[in-house]
Design an enzyme around this catalytic site. Structure first.
Site, mmCIF file in Angstrom:
data_model
loop_
_atom_site.group_PDB
_atom_site.id
_atom_site.type_symbol
_atom_site.label_atom_id
_atom_site.label_comp_id
_atom_site.label_asym_id
_atom_site.label_seq_id
_atom_site.Cartn_x
_atom_site.Cartn_y
_atom_site.Cartn_z
ATOM 1 N N ALA A 74 0.818 -1.213 0.000
ATOM 2 C CA ALA A 74 0.000 0.000 0.000
ATOM 3 C C ALA A 74 0.855 1.268 0.000
ATOM 4 C CB ALA A 74 -0.954 0.001 1.192
ATOM 5 N N THR A 75 2.023 1.226 0.597
ATOM 6 C CA THR A 75 2.894 2.409 0.585
ATOM 7 C C THR A 75 3.211 2.798 -0.852
ATOM 8 O OG1 THR A 75 3.874 1.798 2.702
ATOM 9 C CG2 THR A 75 5.124 3.341 1.328
ATOM 10 N N ASN A 154 -6.019 3.119 10.414
ATOM 11 C CA ASN A 154 -5.173 2.075 10.981
ATOM 12 C C ASN A 154 -4.975 2.207 12.486
ATOM 13 O OD1 ASN A 154 -3.758 4.339 9.587
ATOM 14 N ND2 ASN A 154 -2.051 3.610 10.848
ATOM 15 N N GLN A 182 -6.478 -1.093 5.285
ATOM 16 C CA GLN A 182 -7.105 -1.735 6.454
ATOM 17 C C GLN A 182 -8.491 -2.286 6.132
ATOM 18 O OE1 GLN A 182 -5.785 -2.330 9.407
ATOM 19 N NE2 GLN A 182 -3.943 -1.078 9.303
ATOM 20 N N HIS A 204 -0.793 -7.934 3.414
ATOM 21 C CA HIS A 204 -0.354 -8.437 4.726
ATOM 22 C C HIS A 204 -1.208 -7.995 5.911
ATOM 23 C CE1 HIS A 204 1.892 -5.015 6.687
ATOM 24 N NE2 HIS A 204 1.887 -4.549 5.453
ATOM 25 N N CYS A 329 2.970 3.505 16.356
ATOM 26 C CA CYS A 329 2.784 3.135 14.956
ATOM 27 C C CYS A 329 3.174 4.233 13.969
ATOM 28 C CB CYS A 329 1.366 2.687 14.697
ATOM 29 S SG CYS A 329 0.153 3.835 15.285
#
Ligand SMILES: *Cc1c(COP(=O)(O)O)cnc(C)c1O
Length: 390
Positions: A74-75, A154, A182, A204, A329
């Site tokens: 996603a980044t 997230n 998410q 993931h 996070c």
């Protein structure tokens, strides 16, 4: 050896489902071909597997397979969407709208673009973490080229009203991108009813492998132009070069298939566990739920706790449960979470926060163990603080 702590950090990553691993294994060794090799069976086998995976992922979000561009996660998908649109449309305007509570993988590309002269509006959120739709509409200018608003947060799990946002963007003919990292496999996503033009995905967070994701790029009504951010062999319609990572792509599709098969039953199960956890914790005084009480991911609980030190709390729980606090996070630095700050919390209260991320393998027994330990730790920390103050 003592037992490892209970894992309640599913917003950071999830364990891979064994069924996903099984689907992937043949593609590491036996079917190792390059999907771009068109001259022999090794390539054809890999290409067939990628084609099937692409169809599965496309079906999951209601788009066509050629609209799926595989990325490393996603980044990368977020970077490709934001920088790719900025570069392709800068002649039409240089204003982008996003939200203060977005993931770093949205905020940092936006900061980067600010350095190049783009103007970014970072919308605030209401106390419950949701955006104000009127404010969004008011923020749109004639130079606005993109709105990027995440599907599910997230940290606080809040689910933004994508359909309503999509309607506003559609009405003003502005491209709409969403970070769905998410959300995929956990809540329904439909790029048609939500009027999405771009959607970032990752495997993931939904029991798939790390290092694989995708960007949905609309090809008609309108056809979205994107400037590639990786140049090379011309894979993925020249938008994202690099040899396709067949085993990861197969695993990604399997993870999404499993997620969708169980989406309703799992949501119900996790929500029950999450509510059970909150019911126990909320017996304490001075504990607050962060984010909208119902419009949130079923497996998310985020709370702030008065009268305790955040790092002492995490330390006290460390052997029992693996979770994140109101600082962990964002990065390696210990700044308070920008998401909790956007809700209006002080630094101290933001630090004294816990994010519980429940998942497919979380059990009721684990929830009971964790709630007991959390309550005991909070009470004893408060007692110590009380004695020190006397
Ligand atoms: C995890 C996450 C990302 C980053 O995804 P990667 O696949 O790890 O690069 C981006 N956005 C959100 C909302 C996330 O939760």
């Amino acid at each position: 050896m003592s037992q490892r702590p209970i894992y309640l950090d599913c917003h950071a990553t999830t364990p891979m489902d064994k069924r996903v691993l099984e689907a992937m294994l043949p593609y590491f060794t036996e079917h190792f071909g390059n999907p771009s090799s068109i001259n022999h069976i090794y390539g054809w086998e890999a290409e067939a597997a990628v084609k099937k995976a692409r169809e599965t992922i496309a079906n999951a979000i209601n788009c066509s397979p050629e609209e799926i561009i595989f990325t490393s996660g996603a980044t990368e998908a977020n970077n490709l969407a934001i920088k790719g649109v900025a570069e392709a449309y800068f002649n039409q305007g240089q204003h982008i709208i996003t939200v203060q509570t977005e993931h770093r993988a949205i905020l940092d590309p936006c900061h980067y673009l600010e350095g190049l002269g783009f103007e970014i509006t970072y919308l605030p959120v209401k106390k419950d973490g949701l955006i104000d739709l009127e404010l969004l509409e008011k923020s749109i200018r004639s130079e606005t080229i993109l709105v990027s608003i995440m599907a599910a947060n997230n940290e606080i799990g809040v689910i933004q009203p994508l359909k309503e946002i999509g309607e506003i963007c559609h009405k003003h003919q502005i491209l709409f991108h969403s970070d769905g990292a998410q959300a995929i496999g956990k809540i329904p996503l439909d790029v048609q009813t939500m009027n999405l033009n771009l959607l970032s995905l990752t495997a993931h967070k939904v029991y798939g492998p790390k290092g694989i994701g995708a960007l949905y790029v609309r090809r008609r009504d309108p056809r979205v132009k994107l400037a590639p951010q990786l140049h090379g062999g011309g894979q993925e319609k020249d938008i994202r070069s690099g040899t396709l990572y067949t085993p990861q792509i197969v695993g990604f599709a399997k993870a999404i298939e499993l997620g969708l098969n169980e989406i309703e039953t799992e949501a119900k199960r996790q929500k029950e566990l999450r509510d059970r956890l909150w019911k126990k914790l909320s017996q304490l005084e001075g504990i607050y739920l962060n984010g909208h009480p119902t419009q949130r991911l079923p497996g998310n609980l985020n709370v702030s706790i008065e009268g305790v030190d955040g790092s002492a709390l995490l330390l006290g729980l460390q052997t029992i449960v693996a979770l994140s606090s109101g600082s962990a996070c964002t990065s390696t630095t210990t700044k308070p979470s920008h998401v909790l700050k956007a809700l209006g919390h002080s630094d101290k209260l933001a630090y004294a926060s816990l994010r519980f991320g429940l998942g497919r393998f979380t059990t009721a027994q684990e929830i009971d163990t964790v709630s007991k330990a959390a309550i005991a730790t909070i009470e004893s920390l408060r007692q110590v603080a009380h004695h020190l103050n006397c």
